[in-house]
Design a protein around this motif. Structure first.
Motif, PDB file in Angstrom:
ATOM      1  N   PHE A  14     -10.914  -0.294   3.768  1.00  0.00           N
ATOM      2  CA  PHE A  14     -10.327   0.037   2.472  1.00  0.00           C
ATOM      3  C   PHE A  14      -9.965   1.520   2.414  1.00  0.00           C
ATOM      4  CE2 PHE A  14     -13.097  -3.637   1.718  1.00  0.00           C
ATOM      5  CZ  PHE A  14     -12.207  -4.497   1.106  1.00  0.00           C
ATOM      6  N   SER A  15      -8.797   1.777   1.854  1.00  0.00           N
ATOM      7  CA  SER A  15      -8.327   3.151   1.744  1.00  0.00           C
ATOM      8  C   SER A  15      -9.206   3.955   0.787  1.00  0.00           C
ATOM      9  CB  SER A  15      -6.877   3.178   1.249  1.00  0.00           C
ATOM     10  OG  SER A  15      -6.471   4.491   0.930  1.00  0.00           O
ATOM     11  N   ALA A  16      -9.475   5.200   1.179  1.00  0.00           N
ATOM     12  CA  ALA A  16     -10.246   6.094   0.312  1.00  0.00           C
ATOM     13  C   ALA A  16      -9.445   6.518  -0.916  1.00  0.00           C
ATOM     14  CB  ALA A  16     -10.684   7.323   1.103  1.00  0.00           C
ATOM     15  N   ASP A  17      -8.122   6.337  -0.856  1.00  0.00           N
ATOM     16  CA  ASP A  17      -7.250   6.723  -1.970  1.00  0.00           C
ATOM     17  C   ASP A  17      -7.052   5.605  -2.991  1.00  0.00           C
ATOM     18  OD1 ASP A  17      -6.813   9.291  -0.962  1.00  0.00           O
ATOM     19  OD2 ASP A  17      -5.239   8.566   0.379  1.00  0.00           O
ATOM     20  N   TRP A  18      -7.677   4.450  -2.775  1.00  0.00           N
ATOM     21  CA  TRP A  18      -7.532   3.336  -3.708  1.00  0.00           C
ATOM     22  C   TRP A  18      -8.937   2.905  -4.143  1.00  0.00           C
ATOM     23  CZ3 TRP A  18      -5.235  -2.176  -2.379  1.00  0.00           C
ATOM     24  CH2 TRP A  18      -5.129  -2.927  -3.569  1.00  0.00           C
ATOM     25  N   GLU A  19      -9.268   3.171  -5.375  1.00  0.00           N
ATOM     26  CA  GLU A  19     -10.582   2.794  -5.897  1.00  0.00           C
ATOM     27  C   GLU A  19     -10.575   1.308  -6.257  1.00  0.00           C
ATOM     28  OE1 GLU A  19     -11.865   5.288  -9.072  1.00  0.00           O
ATOM     29  OE2 GLU A  19     -11.636   7.144  -7.929  1.00  0.00           O
ATOM     30  N   ILE A  20     -11.243   0.519  -5.437  1.00  0.00           N
ATOM     31  CA  ILE A  20     -11.269  -0.932  -5.621  1.00  0.00           C
ATOM     32  C   ILE A  20     -12.665  -1.343  -6.068  1.00  0.00           C
ATOM     33  CG2 ILE A  20     -10.861  -3.161  -4.512  1.00  0.00           C
ATOM     34  CD1 ILE A  20      -9.164  -1.751  -2.440  1.00  0.00           C
ATOM     35  N   PRO A  21     -12.787  -2.041  -7.196  1.00  0.00           N
ATOM     36  CA  PRO A  21     -14.108  -2.520  -7.640  1.00  0.00           C
ATOM     37  C   PRO A  21     -14.747  -3.410  -6.575  1.00  0.00           C
ATOM     38  CG  PRO A  21     -12.468  -2.767  -9.375  1.00  0.00           C
ATOM     39  CD  PRO A  21     -11.710  -2.389  -8.146  1.00  0.00           C
ATOM     40  N   ALA A  22     -16.055  -3.410  -6.550  1.00  0.00           N
ATOM     41  CA  ALA A  22     -16.796  -4.174  -5.534  1.00  0.00           C
ATOM     42  C   ALA A  22     -16.418  -5.648  -5.555  1.00  0.00           C
ATOM     43  CB  ALA A  22     -18.294  -4.004  -5.752  1.00  0.00           C
ATOM     44  N   GLN A  23     -16.204  -6.229  -6.743  1.00  0.00           N
ATOM     45  CA  GLN A  23     -15.865  -7.650  -6.835  1.00  0.00           C
ATOM     46  C   GLN A  23     -14.524  -7.933  -6.152  1.00  0.00           C
ATOM     47  OE1 GLN A  23     -15.970  -9.223 -10.806  1.00  0.00           O
ATOM     48  NE2 GLN A  23     -15.412 -11.291 -10.166  1.00  0.00           N
ATOM     49  N   GLU A  24     -13.548  -7.030  -6.341  1.00  0.00           N
ATOM     50  CA  GLU A  24     -12.245  -7.227  -5.700  1.00  0.00           C
ATOM     51  C   GLU A  24     -12.347  -7.066  -4.188  1.00  0.00           C
ATOM     52  OE1 GLU A  24      -8.844  -5.270  -7.281  1.00  0.00           O
ATOM     53  OE2 GLU A  24      -9.537  -5.442  -9.353  1.00  0.00           O
ATOM     54  N   LYS A  25     -13.229  -6.182  -3.730  1.00  0.00           N
ATOM     55  CA  LYS A  25     -13.419  -6.029  -2.291  1.00  0.00           C
ATOM     56  C   LYS A  25     -13.901  -7.334  -1.668  1.00  0.00           C
ATOM     57  CE  LYS A  25     -14.199  -1.043  -1.896  1.00  0.00           C
ATOM     58  NZ  LYS A  25     -15.108   0.023  -1.412  1.00  0.00           N
ATOM     59  N   TYR A  26     -14.808  -8.027  -2.376  1.00  0.00           N
ATOM     60  CA  TYR A  26     -15.290  -9.313  -1.864  1.00  0.00           C
ATOM     61  C   TYR A  26     -14.148 -10.322  -1.772  1.00  0.00           C
ATOM     62  CZ  TYR A  26     -20.080  -7.632  -2.524  1.00  0.00           C
ATOM     63  OH  TYR A  26     -21.252  -6.916  -2.443  1.00  0.00           O
ATOM     64  N   ILE A  27     -13.240 -10.273  -2.744  1.00  0.00           N
ATOM     65  CA  ILE A  27     -12.093 -11.197  -2.727  1.00  0.00           C
ATOM     66  C   ILE A  27     -11.205 -10.902  -1.520  1.00  0.00           C
ATOM     67  CG2 ILE A  27      -9.987 -11.852  -3.946  1.00  0.00           C
ATOM     68  CD1 ILE A  27     -11.493 -11.332  -6.573  1.00  0.00           C
ATOM     69  N   PHE A  28     -10.921  -9.610  -1.263  1.00  0.00           N
ATOM     70  CA  PHE A  28     -10.107  -9.242  -0.102  1.00  0.00           C
ATOM     71  C   PHE A  28     -10.798  -9.646   1.196  1.00  0.00           C
ATOM     72  CE2 PHE A  28      -8.091  -5.859  -2.881  1.00  0.00           C
ATOM     73  CZ  PHE A  28      -6.839  -6.476  -2.905  1.00  0.00           C
TER      74      PHE A  28
END
Length: 273
Positions: A14-28
């Motif tokens: 995951f890019s350090a320039d894109w703040e992605i919530p933990a729940q969305e990270k699990y989806i990806f």
């Protein structure tokens, strides 16, 4: 027995320039785990979600690669298609913020296709519809070449002839980057030789020195009349420069006895440069 190509499983990053919530990270991570492994040296884009917005559509995708080295994308052209292959949108994206991808990694990213990027009426695109994505590969080209006439050419051509050569260079087809190309523009046949004027163009980012120029001459029937290597000494041509030169083909080396020069063509043999 056929050999099965080796495949590579990418790791999501995951890019350090894109703040992605933990729940969305699990989806990806879930979507990424469903993807088939890549063969060696592949670049792939997989669409995850498509959303309609007031300004167009936003597509979330995962870009991944199986190169053995870091990957940096400068510009990419992305296509969005429906499941039947119909093009919905196309756009070129600047990927500077995307950053580097370590070897065999994948990264999710959002892409905004604005109204002018859509290939179909906006109403045809449904929110969260099924879709496919692909890269449209294109090669960078060099369009503008500066004509260089050395002292011999400048003194040997009339002003009209110089204007003709300038105009000719400006109308030639663009070259792909990192190519050297020749174009014949004048043909004269004498009793014992054929003399041809050519223009050499250099689309490399650096200047080149050509010591030997191997050329094939073809006649109207498409038959190769002769093949010669022309020693040029230290013939230099700068980056994005076009430079003329004259070549003489002695009829003693012709491989065809009665060539038809009602039309003609020359080709360079690049592997011997």
């Amino acid at each position: 027995m056929t050999n099965t190509p080796k495949t590579y499983k990418t790791e999501i990053d995951f890019s350090a320039d894109w703040e992605i919530p933990a729940q969305e990270k699990y989806i990806f991570q879930f979507y990424h785990q469903q993807l088939k492994d890549l063969e060696a040296n592949q670049l792939h884009v997989h669409g995850v979600k498509l959303y309609t917005v007031d300004s167009g559509i936003v597509v979330t995708a995962i870009i991944r690669h199986s190169l053995p080295k870091k990957l940096r994308l400068d510009q990419v052209v992305l296509l969005v298609k429906d499941t039947e292959g119909k093009e919905l949108a196309k756009k070129q994206f600047d990927m500077q913020l995307f950053g580097d991808l370590e070897p065999c990694t994948a990264r999710p990213w959002n892409f905004l296709f604005e109204m002018e990027d859509l290939s179909v009426p906006y109403e045809e695109i449904k929110n969260e519809m099924e879709f496919e994505m692909a890269f449209e590969y294109y090669e960078k080209v060099v369009k503008d070449f500066e004509l260089y006439l050395d002292e011999n050419w400048s003194n040997g051509l009339t002003e009209d002839q110089q204007n003709y050569v300038h105009e000719l260079v400006s109308t030639l087809e663009p070259l792909k980057e990192n190519e050297i190309s020749i174009v014949g523009f004048h043909f004269h046949e004498s009793a014992d030789a054929v003399n041809i004027y050519i223009i050499i163009r250099n689309s490399f980012s650096n200047g080149l020195t050509i010591e030997n120029l191997p050329i094939q001459l073809f006649d109207a029937a498409g038959d190769m009349v002769c093949k010669l290597g022309f020693p040029l000494g230290q013939f230099t041509i700068a980056s994005k420069q076009a430079r003329p030169i004259s070549l003489s083909f002695s009829k003693e080396v012709f491989q065809k006895e009665t060539p038809d020069f009602s039309s003609w063509k020359i080709e360079m043999i690049p592997q011997t440069l």
